[in-house]
Design a protein around this motif. Structure first.
Motif, PDB file in Angstrom:
ATOM      1  N   LYS A 141       0.870  -1.182   0.000  1.00 56.25           N
ATOM      2  CA  LYS A 141       0.000   0.000   0.000  1.00 56.25           C
ATOM      3  C   LYS A 141       0.906   1.232   0.000  1.00 56.25           C
ATOM      4  CE  LYS A 141      -4.029   2.031   2.339  1.00 56.25           C
ATOM      5  NZ  LYS A 141      -4.927   1.962   3.520  1.00 56.25           N
ATOM      6  N   ASN A 142       0.379   2.345  -0.497  1.00 55.31           N
ATOM      7  CA  ASN A 142       1.107   3.624  -0.460  1.00 55.31           C
ATOM      8  C   ASN A 142       2.465   3.537  -1.158  1.00 55.31           C
ATOM      9  OD1 ASN A 142      -0.992   4.629   1.258  1.00 55.31           O
ATOM     10  ND2 ASN A 142       0.061   3.754   3.032  1.00 55.31           N
ATOM     11  N   HIS A 143       2.568   2.695  -2.199  1.00 53.49           N
ATOM     12  CA  HIS A 143       3.834   2.482  -2.900  1.00 53.49           C
ATOM     13  C   HIS A 143       4.902   1.942  -1.961  1.00 53.49           C
ATOM     14  CE1 HIS A 143       2.123   4.539  -6.359  1.00 53.49           C
ATOM     15  NE2 HIS A 143       1.796   5.550  -5.571  1.00 53.49           N
ATOM     16  N   CYS A 144       4.471   1.183  -0.967  1.00 48.39           N
ATOM     17  CA  CYS A 144       5.361   0.577   0.013  1.00 48.39           C
ATOM     18  C   CYS A 144       5.028  -0.904   0.153  1.00 48.39           C
ATOM     19  CB  CYS A 144       5.222   1.245   1.385  1.00 48.39           C
ATOM     20  SG  CYS A 144       5.684   2.991   1.413  1.00 48.39           S
ATOM     21  N   ARG A 145       5.952  -1.618   0.745  1.00 47.30           N
ATOM     22  CA  ARG A 145       5.769  -3.049   0.984  1.00 47.30           C
ATOM     23  C   ARG A 145       6.088  -3.328   2.457  1.00 47.30           C
ATOM     24  NH1 ARG A 145       6.252  -7.683  -2.650  1.00 47.30           N
ATOM     25  NH2 ARG A 145       6.339  -6.073  -4.249  1.00 47.30           N
ATOM     26  N   THR A 146       5.114  -3.901   3.150  1.00 48.06           N
ATOM     27  CA  THR A 146       5.311  -4.353   4.515  1.00 48.06           C
ATOM     28  C   THR A 146       5.404  -5.875   4.512  1.00 48.06           C
ATOM     29  OG1 THR A 146       4.067  -2.493   5.434  1.00 48.06           O
ATOM     30  CG2 THR A 146       4.346  -4.407   6.834  1.00 48.06           C
ATOM     31  N   TYR A 147       6.377  -6.406   5.231  1.00 47.78           N
ATOM     32  CA  TYR A 147       6.574  -7.858   5.253  1.00 47.78           C
ATOM     33  C   TYR A 147       7.025  -8.264   6.656  1.00 47.78           C
ATOM     34  CZ  TYR A 147      11.133  -5.838   4.078  1.00 47.78           C
ATOM     35  OH  TYR A 147      12.261  -5.061   4.057  1.00 47.78           O
ATOM     36  N   TRP A 148       6.711  -9.498   7.020  1.00 46.05           N
ATOM     37  CA  TRP A 148       6.997  -9.931   8.386  1.00 46.05           C
ATOM     38  C   TRP A 148       7.361 -11.412   8.421  1.00 46.05           C
ATOM     39  CZ3 TRP A 148       2.237  -8.372   6.576  1.00 46.05           C
ATOM     40  CH2 TRP A 148       1.219  -9.327   6.539  1.00 46.05           C
ATOM     41  N   THR A 149       7.981 -11.794   9.523  1.00 47.80           N
ATOM     42  CA  THR A 149       8.361 -13.185   9.720  1.00 47.80           C
ATOM     43  C   THR A 149       7.227 -13.948  10.386  1.00 47.80           C
ATOM     44  OG1 THR A 149       9.255 -12.818  11.939  1.00 47.80           O
ATOM     45  CG2 THR A 149      10.772 -12.508  10.084  1.00 47.80           C
ATOM     46  N   ALA A 150       7.283 -15.265  10.283  1.00 44.93           N
ATOM     47  CA  ALA A 150       6.460 -16.117  11.135  1.00 44.93           C
ATOM     48  C   ALA A 150       7.022 -16.042  12.552  1.00 44.93           C
ATOM     49  CB  ALA A 150       6.484 -17.552  10.615  1.00 44.93           C
ATOM     50  N   PRO A 151       6.256 -16.453  13.567  1.00 43.92           N
ATOM     51  CA  PRO A 151       6.802 -16.460  14.924  1.00 43.92           C
ATOM     52  C   PRO A 151       8.130 -17.227  14.985  1.00 43.92           C
ATOM     53  CG  PRO A 151       4.453 -16.861  14.991  1.00 43.92           C
ATOM     54  CD  PRO A 151       4.846 -16.862  13.540  1.00 43.92           C
ATOM     55  N   GLN A 152       9.126 -16.619  15.611  1.00 45.28           N
ATOM     56  CA  GLN A 152      10.476 -17.172  15.614  1.00 45.28           C
ATOM     57  C   GLN A 152      10.625 -18.294  16.653  1.00 45.28           C
ATOM     58  OE1 GLN A 152      13.064 -16.130  13.276  1.00 45.28           O
ATOM     59  NE2 GLN A 152      11.015 -15.643  12.487  1.00 45.28           N
ATOM     60  N   ASP A 153      11.162 -19.422  16.184  1.00 47.48           N
ATOM     61  CA  ASP A 153      11.316 -20.586  17.062  1.00 47.48           C
ATOM     62  C   ASP A 153      12.753 -21.100  17.088  1.00 47.48           C
ATOM     63  OD1 ASP A 153      11.589 -21.614  14.545  1.00 47.48           O
ATOM     64  OD2 ASP A 153       9.889 -23.001  14.666  1.00 47.48           O
ATOM     65  N   GLY A 154      13.717 -20.263  16.640  1.00 46.06           N
ATOM     66  CA  GLY A 154      15.118 -20.666  16.655  1.00 46.06           C
ATOM     67  C   GLY A 154      15.565 -21.442  15.442  1.00 46.06           C
ATOM     68  N   SER A 155      14.701 -21.606  14.440  1.00 44.00           N
ATOM     69  CA  SER A 155      15.050 -22.390  13.258  1.00 44.00           C
ATOM     70  C   SER A 155      15.604 -21.524  12.128  1.00 44.00           C
ATOM     71  CB  SER A 155      13.829 -23.158  12.756  1.00 44.00           C
ATOM     72  OG  SER A 155      12.795 -22.259  12.363  1.00 44.00           O
ATOM     73  N   HIS A 156      15.950 -20.284  12.416  1.00 41.76           N
ATOM     74  CA  HIS A 156      16.505 -19.396  11.398  1.00 41.76           C
ATOM     75  C   HIS A 156      17.921 -19.838  11.028  1.00 41.76           C
ATOM     76  CE1 HIS A 156      17.892 -17.741  15.279  1.00 41.76           C
ATOM     77  NE2 HIS A 156      18.992 -17.465  14.602  1.00 41.76           N
ATOM     78  N   ASP A 157      18.475 -19.204  10.010  1.00 39.59           N
ATOM     79  CA  ASP A 157      19.830 -19.494   9.553  1.00 39.59           C
ATOM     80  C   ASP A 157      20.813 -18.727  10.438  1.00 39.59           C
ATOM     81  OD1 ASP A 157      22.263 -19.741   8.207  1.00 39.59           O
ATOM     82  OD2 ASP A 157      21.307 -19.741   6.234  1.00 39.59           O
ATOM     83  N   GLU A 158      21.337 -19.380  11.469  1.00 37.82           N
ATOM     84  CA  GLU A 158      22.198 -18.705  12.431  1.00 37.82           C
ATOM     85  C   GLU A 158      23.537 -18.312  11.818  1.00 37.82           C
ATOM     86  OE1 GLU A 158      23.653 -17.030  16.012  1.00 37.82           O
ATOM     87  OE2 GLU A 158      21.675 -17.320  15.105  1.00 37.82           O
ATOM     88  N   ALA A 159      24.069 -19.142  10.941  1.00 38.07           N
ATOM     89  CA  ALA A 159      25.339 -18.791  10.300  1.00 38.07           C
ATOM     90  C   ALA A 159      25.180 -17.528   9.453  1.00 38.07           C
ATOM     91  CB  ALA A 159      25.835 -19.954   9.453  1.00 38.07           C
ATOM     92  N   LEU A 160      24.046 -17.423   8.757  1.00 37.76           N
ATOM     93  CA  LEU A 160      23.785 -16.231   7.953  1.00 37.76           C
ATOM     94  C   LEU A 160      23.593 -15.013   8.845  1.00 37.76           C
ATOM     95  CD1 LEU A 160      23.358 -15.172   5.064  1.00 37.76           C
ATOM     96  CD2 LEU A 160      20.902 -15.616   5.371  1.00 37.76           C
ATOM     97  N   ARG A 161      22.917 -15.203   9.971  1.00 37.01           N
ATOM     98  CA  ARG A 161      22.719 -14.079  10.894  1.00 37.01           C
ATOM     99  C   ARG A 161      24.065 -13.520  11.362  1.00 37.01           C
ATOM    100  NH1 ARG A 161      23.193 -12.350  15.684  1.00 37.01           N
ATOM    101  NH2 ARG A 161      24.177 -14.275  16.380  1.00 37.01           N
ATOM    102  N   LYS A 162      24.996 -14.385  11.689  1.00 42.56           N
ATOM    103  CA  LYS A 162      26.305 -13.933  12.158  1.00 42.56           C
ATOM    104  C   LYS A 162      27.056 -13.188  11.057  1.00 42.56           C
ATOM    105  CE  LYS A 162      26.984 -17.426  15.734  1.00 42.56           C
ATOM    106  NZ  LYS A 162      27.805 -18.603  16.174  1.00 42.56           N
ATOM    107  N   ARG A 163      26.967 -13.693   9.821  1.00 43.84           N
ATOM    108  CA  ARG A 163      27.650 -13.012   8.715  1.00 43.84           C
ATOM    109  C   ARG A 163      27.041 -11.644   8.457  1.00 43.84           C
ATOM    110  NH1 ARG A 163      27.338 -18.113   6.149  1.00 43.84           N
ATOM    111  NH2 ARG A 163      25.774 -17.340   4.644  1.00 43.84           N
TER     112      ARG A 163
END
Length: 351
Positions: A141-163
């Motif tokens: 909306k408004n020439h913008c994009r809002t996006y969000w994660t699913a509820p976080q449960d620790g299954s994210h890419d931790e190596a990528l987060r550190k980089r």
């Protein structure tokens, strides 16, 4: 005076007003926060914690009663948040590092919600957050994009987060002479306007000076290296991340230095023998604002002693002549090159 329309800020809250997401009961963290009516529609002053390193935005938040914390305070705290809101910057490495920081600060079961305008990297931001932590949904909306994660449960890419967390870290540039980091103005180079200004600075500069909009400290470093009669120099910079770099880059100076996290357009204290400036002419959101440069000129004239000089550089097309002639007894263009002009203004006997 009403605040200017802020489309990304308004659209950031769309998932909550449209009932795609539920606003949490616990504390909420807002990274790169900006003030506006949507905050009061959803959050309370005791619930919302804001992080903002750009002084005018931080002051606006504080005037509205919101708590503003520094990056360092957030890093040192063990508090985690059920909701982290993010207005990512345009520079991609800086934005990715901010997503990594948001992931580090979100509580188990919490969510990250971000928004960008379409011409400020919204698609890339959405793709990056999905790659890092998964995507729970998106709205436009408004020439913008809002996006969000699913509820976080620790299954994210931790190596990528550190980089990604290291992408905006301070690092040596220009053969190690300076340190900088992605996201600050001209972070990995000497911008041509500042280089032209340095060429026009006389080695006879002396006494107490100021650098308005000092960035990571290049102009100030050159003054201190070239002008041995300068005894004191105050650096005024609205972006705290840049000012911290300037403090590091000038650490070896024997002159008396002042580092002011300050919005120059609000005025400055002190009387100076000379002032240098490569003033901004747009906001962090890249909105053209030549009035900022005009205000820098007026503030400089007020802060100079009689006979003191302003050395400034600007894009050739910017309309500064009227305010310069009104503010200074003598004005001349010292150099022009590559679309830039260096202007010298000498203050007369009266302000």
């Amino acid at each position: 005076m009403p605040a200017p329309y802020d489309a990304p800020l308004e659209t950031l809250f769309l998932p909550f007003s449209a009932s795609n997401l539920r606003w949490p009961q616990g504390p909420v963290l807002f990274l790169r926060a900006r003030d506006g009516w949507p905050l009061g529609e959803h959050a309370t002053a005791s619930q919302l914690v804001c992080a903002q390193s750009f002084r005018p935005f931080a002051e606006a938040l504080e005037r509205s009663g919101w708590e503003v914390r520094s990056e360092q305070v957030l890093e040192e705290s063990s508090e985690r948040y059920p909701l982290v809101l993010v207005l990512p910057p345009r520079q991609r490495d800086e934005a990715r590092a901010l997503f990594a920081r948001a992931l580090d600060l979100v509580a188990p079961g919490g969510q990250i919600v971000a928004c960008q305008s379409n011409n400020e990297g919204a698609r890339s931001g959405e793709s990056d957050l999905q790659q890092l932590a998964g995507l729970g949904g998106k709205l436009t909306k408004n020439h913008c994009r809002t996006y969000w994660t699913a509820p976080q449960d620790g299954s994210h890419d931790e190596a990528l987060r550190k980089r990604w967390a290291a992408l905006d870290a301070e690092r040596p540039i220009l053969d190690g002479r300076f340190h900088s980091r992605p996201g600050v103005f001209a972070w990995d180079r000497i911008d041509p306007a500042s280089a032209l200004l340095v060429e026009q600075l006389p080695a006879t500069l002396a006494g107490r000076g100021a650098d308005l909009g000092a960035g990571w400290g290049y102009l100030s470093a050159e003054i201190l290296a070239r002008c041995p009669q300068v005894t004191a120099l105050d650096l005024y910079e609205a972006e705290a991340r840049a000012l911290a770099l300037a403090r590091r880059n000038l650490a070896g100076s024997t002159a008396q230095l002042g580092f002011r996290w300050q919005d120059v357009t609000a005025g400055i204290d002190g009387r100076y023998d000379f002032i240098v400036s490569n003033p901004p002419f747009h906001t962090p959101a890249r909105e053209d604002r030549p009035d900022i440069g005009r205000r820098f000129i007026a503030v400089a004239a007020e802060a100079l002693r009689p006979g003191g000089q302003l050395f400034m550089v600007a894009n050739r097309h910017l309309p500064y002549e009227q305010i310069l002639n009104e503010s200074f007894g003598k004005v001349h263009v010292a150099a022009e090159r590559d679309g830039f002009k260096v202007i010298v203004g000498t203050r007369g006997g009266r302000a």
